[in-house]
Enzyme design. Structure first.
Site, PDB file in Angstrom:
ATOM      1  N   LEU A 145      -2.343  -5.198  -1.565  1.00  0.00           N
ATOM      2  CA  LEU A 145      -1.731  -3.952  -1.117  1.00  0.00           C
ATOM      3  C   LEU A 145      -1.621  -2.978  -2.296  1.00  0.00           C
ATOM      4  CD1 LEU A 145       1.142  -5.246   1.198  1.00  0.00           C
ATOM      5  CD2 LEU A 145      -1.300  -4.976   1.671  1.00  0.00           C
ATOM      6  N   ALA A 146      -2.210  -1.823  -2.096  1.00  0.00           N
ATOM      7  CA  ALA A 146      -2.235  -0.867  -3.209  1.00  0.00           C
ATOM      8  C   ALA A 146      -2.180   0.577  -2.702  1.00  0.00           C
ATOM      9  CB  ALA A 146      -3.490  -1.080  -4.038  1.00  0.00           C
TER      10      ALA A 146
ATOM     11  N   ARG B 141       7.144   7.354  -9.201  1.00  0.00           N
ATOM     12  CA  ARG B 141       7.987   7.220 -10.399  1.00  0.00           C
ATOM     13  C   ARG B 141       7.174   7.098 -11.694  1.00  0.00           C
ATOM     14  NH1 ARG B 141      12.138   2.737 -10.101  1.00  0.00           N
ATOM     15  NH2 ARG B 141      11.234   1.993  -8.145  1.00  0.00           N
TER      16      ARG B 141
HETATM   17  C1  UD1 Z   1       8.972  -5.584  -0.749  1.00  0.00           C
HETATM   18  C2  UD1 Z   1       9.488  -6.703   0.165  1.00  0.00           C
HETATM   19  C3  UD1 Z   1      10.758  -7.311  -0.461  1.00  0.00           C
HETATM   20  C4  UD1 Z   1      10.448  -7.806  -1.856  1.00  0.00           C
HETATM   21  C5  UD1 Z   1       9.858  -6.700  -2.721  1.00  0.00           C
HETATM   22  C6  UD1 Z   1       9.375  -7.272  -4.025  1.00  0.00           C
HETATM   23  C7  UD1 Z   1       8.944  -6.095   2.459  1.00  0.00           C
HETATM   24  C8  UD1 Z   1       9.444  -5.511   3.733  1.00  0.00           C
HETATM   25  N1  UD1 Z   1       9.805  -6.157   1.467  1.00  0.00           N
HETATM   26  O1  UD1 Z   1       9.952  -4.589  -0.748  1.00  0.00           O
HETATM   27  O2  UD1 Z   1      11.217  -8.388   0.348  1.00  0.00           O
HETATM   28  O3  UD1 Z   1      11.631  -8.330  -2.447  1.00  0.00           O
HETATM   29  O4  UD1 Z   1       8.725  -6.098  -2.063  1.00  0.00           O
HETATM   30  O5  UD1 Z   1       8.982  -6.238  -4.864  1.00  0.00           O
HETATM   31  O6  UD1 Z   1       7.806  -6.500   2.406  1.00  0.00           O
HETATM   32  N2  UD1 Z   1       2.770  -0.983   0.339  1.00  0.00           N
HETATM   33  C9  UD1 Z   1       1.721  -0.431   1.013  1.00  0.00           C
HETATM   34  N3  UD1 Z   1       1.925   0.237   2.165  1.00  0.00           N
HETATM   35  C10 UD1 Z   1       3.177   0.355   2.721  1.00  0.00           C
HETATM   36  C11 UD1 Z   1       4.259  -0.203   2.041  1.00  0.00           C
HETATM   37  C12 UD1 Z   1       4.025  -0.879   0.859  1.00  0.00           C
HETATM   38  O7  UD1 Z   1       0.567  -0.534   0.540  1.00  0.00           O
HETATM   39  O8  UD1 Z   1       3.277   0.964   3.786  1.00  0.00           O
HETATM   40  C13 UD1 Z   1       2.541  -1.697  -0.908  1.00  0.00           C
HETATM   41  C14 UD1 Z   1       3.133  -0.962  -2.102  1.00  0.00           C
HETATM   42  O9  UD1 Z   1       2.166  -0.124  -2.711  1.00  0.00           O
HETATM   43  C15 UD1 Z   1       3.545  -2.101  -3.013  1.00  0.00           C
HETATM   44  C16 UD1 Z   1       3.888  -3.224  -2.054  1.00  0.00           C
HETATM   45  O10 UD1 Z   1       3.223  -2.933  -0.847  1.00  0.00           O
HETATM   46  O11 UD1 Z   1       2.479  -2.536  -3.834  1.00  0.00           O
HETATM   47  C17 UD1 Z   1       5.379  -3.381  -1.834  1.00  0.00           C
HETATM   48  O12 UD1 Z   1       5.905  -2.207  -1.300  1.00  0.00           O
HETATM   49  P1  UD1 Z   1       7.339  -1.656  -1.667  1.00  0.00           P
HETATM   50  O13 UD1 Z   1       7.568  -0.400  -0.950  1.00  0.00           O
HETATM   51  O14 UD1 Z   1       7.533  -1.670  -3.122  1.00  0.00           O
HETATM   52  O15 UD1 Z   1       8.238  -2.789  -1.011  1.00  0.00           O
HETATM   53  P2  UD1 Z   1       9.761  -3.077  -1.286  1.00  0.00           P
HETATM   54  O16 UD1 Z   1      10.577  -2.211  -0.401  1.00  0.00           O
HETATM   55  O17 UD1 Z   1      10.027  -3.034  -2.723  1.00  0.00           O
END
Ligand code: UD1
Ligand code: MG
Length: 446
Positions: free
Chosen positions: A11-12, A18
């Site tokens: 996932l990227a 930030r």
């Molecule tokens: C997610 C996890 C959380 C975990 C945390 C660890 C979920 C719902 N939550 O939360 O349990 O503790 O990561 O860091 O999975 N991304 C996409 N598309 C999206 C959303 C995210 O590509 O629509 C990618 C982001 O670029 C990132 C990763 O997925 O690389 C995680 O997304 P992020 O929004 O950071 O998730 P958290 O809310 O931090």
């Protein structure tokens, strides 16, 4: 046992606001390699045969960074970011005929190790339908909490949906999850967005799997290994972790580091046994140092190969294509670029050797410059075995110094210097007797 097949989904899609950067977050580098490429590398080393990449709009370069690691990459765009399950489903075409194991990784978590992914695959091989990677932390606030009952992971509760009691749990979700391919798509398609953030949470797959009577386990990793990068500060902290591992690895494999904290490695630096690396040495990408070589203090190497028993530095700069053969020496304030320096040759002081070949045991005097560039094109300097170049000479390429030739100090050489001859280009020395004394006398009177 037949080998289980494996694919990874990275996932990227996040832009990483930030980071305050014009390039996608996952392209920022750790040890001279984009974060997403580190992740792809770990996935491949753990046996993944196929990679799916989920990117946001206009992220062609992210795909290119992963393709540089592996050809079999399928890229998918997630236009709206509606959550981690939504992101994985952007790659659902790749899950219709799934492999045995499907590993979901984050492109911004670059220190994940091959061994950890392998352990997650082992859990699937032993019958788990989902294996989740957790870590313990003193700062659990932003993370999903892992809720366990009798060794089974029953749910992951996102911070924003957690009760006060659940918030006290410090066993958190790293985000890396392994799924048995056969049940994955069914589970993902059941995930809704009825939660505090109205997002499709990949983590909800855990509760759904429990409801379906499937087996879900949590594994534990070190907090530093699963640190995600959201800011330049976190990027620096991940870089520091990488460097401290690389230093330990070099020492474990038989190199001496005089002051480990001051040596910086690239992701692919190869260091042999009984290599001595003094203080303040920096390795850029693509460097190999063979057994028994010495890299002295304040040297910078990039794209270079150093053979056994060479001594490089102090204060040497080896640039891409510098191939230094056995027992050769490159000394202080010397720069070598795209040049082979053969066995036992010496370039010891204040020289630039570029686009050149220096033959065996040749001696390059202090201040020798290969003039390789005319502002438009590069030209080669060929220096034969055993040649001796006197100090402060300019070798204007293309030019050949034949075997055993001696070039007088201060020469500007533009034509072939014949084998075993002395070649020099110098104005004849002249001397005017008493001129200096007369000069002083004349000036002191006025
Ligand atoms: C997610 C996890 C959380 C975990 C945390 C660890 C979920 C719902 N939550 O939360 O349990 O503790 O990561 O860091 O999975 N991304 C996409 N598309 C999206 C959303 C995210 O590509 O629509 C990618 C982001 O670029 C990132 C990763 O997925 O690389 C995680 O997304 P992020 O929004 O950071 O998730 P958290 O809310 O931090
Ligand atoms: Mg996050």
């Amino acid at each position: 046992m037949t080998q289980r097949t494996c694919q990874a989904i990275i996932l990227a899609a996040g832009q990483g606001t930030r980071m305050k950067s014009s390039k996608p977050k996952v392209l920022h580098q750790v040890a001279h390699l984009p974060m997403v490429s580190h992740v792809a590398k770990a996935a491949l080393e753990s046996g993944c045969q196929k990679l799916s990449l989920v990117v946001g709009p206009d992220m062609e370069e992210v795909l290119q960074a992963v393709q540089a690691i592996h050809k079999n990459v399928q890229s998918h765009q997630q236009i709206e970011r509606l959550g981690t399950a939504h992101a994985v489903l952007a790659a659902q075409d790749d899950l219709r005929v799934p492999m045995d194991d499907v590993i979901v990784l984050y492109g911004d978590t670059p220190l994940i190790q091959e061994q950890t992914i392998t352990q997650m695959r082992d859990a699937l091989a032993k019958g788990a339908d989902i294996a989740v990677l957790g870590f313990r932390t003193d700062n659990p606030a932003p993370y999903g909490r892992l809720l366990e009952e009798n060794g089974q992971l029953v749910a992951i509760r996102e911070a924003k949906d957690a009760s006060e009691d659940e918030k006290k749990i410090n066993f958190c979700n790293a985000g890396i999850m392994a799924f048995a391919g056969k049940s994955m798509l069914d589970l993902l398609q059941k995930i809704d967005n009825k939660n505090a953030q109205q997002e499709y949470y990949l983590t909800d797959a855990v509760e759904l799997a429990n409801q379906a009577g499937l087996s879900v386990v949590a594994l534990e990793a070190d907090e530093a290994e699963v640190q995600g990068v959201n800011s330049r500060q976190e990027l620096a902290s991940v870089e520091a972790t990488f460097q401290s591992h690389a230093r330990l690895k070099a020492m474990t494999e038989g190199a001496t580091l005089s002051d480990p904290q001051t040596v910086y490695f690239a992701h692919d630096t190869q260091i042999g046994r009984d290599v001595l690396i003094e203080q303040n040495v920096v390795f850029g990408p693509g460097v190999q140092v063979a057994d028994n070589a010495t890299i002295r203090a304040f040297s910078h190497l990039e794209g270079a190969r150093v053979a056994s028993y060479c001594v490089i530095g102090p204060y040497a700069r080896l640039r891409p294509g510098a191939f230094i053969e056995e027992k050769a020496k490159i000394g202080n304030f010397c720069e070598v670029k795209k040049a082979v320096v053969d066995k036992g040759a010496k370039v010891n002081h204040l020289s630039y050797i570029g686009d050149a070949h220096v033959g065996e045991k040749a001696n390059i005097g202090a201040g020798t410059i290969t003039c390789n560039y005319d502002g438009f094109n590069k030209f080669k300097t060929e220096i034969g075995a055993g040649a001796f170049i006197g100090s402060n000479s300019a070798l204007v390429a293309p030019v050949i110094i034949e075997e055993g030739a001696i070039v007088g100090a201060g020469s500007v050489i533009t034509k072939t210097a014949k084998a075993n001859s002395l070649t020099l280009t110098r104005a004849k020395q002249m001397s005017l007797a008493n001129w200096a004394a007369n000069f002083r006398e004349k000036n002191s009177k006025s």
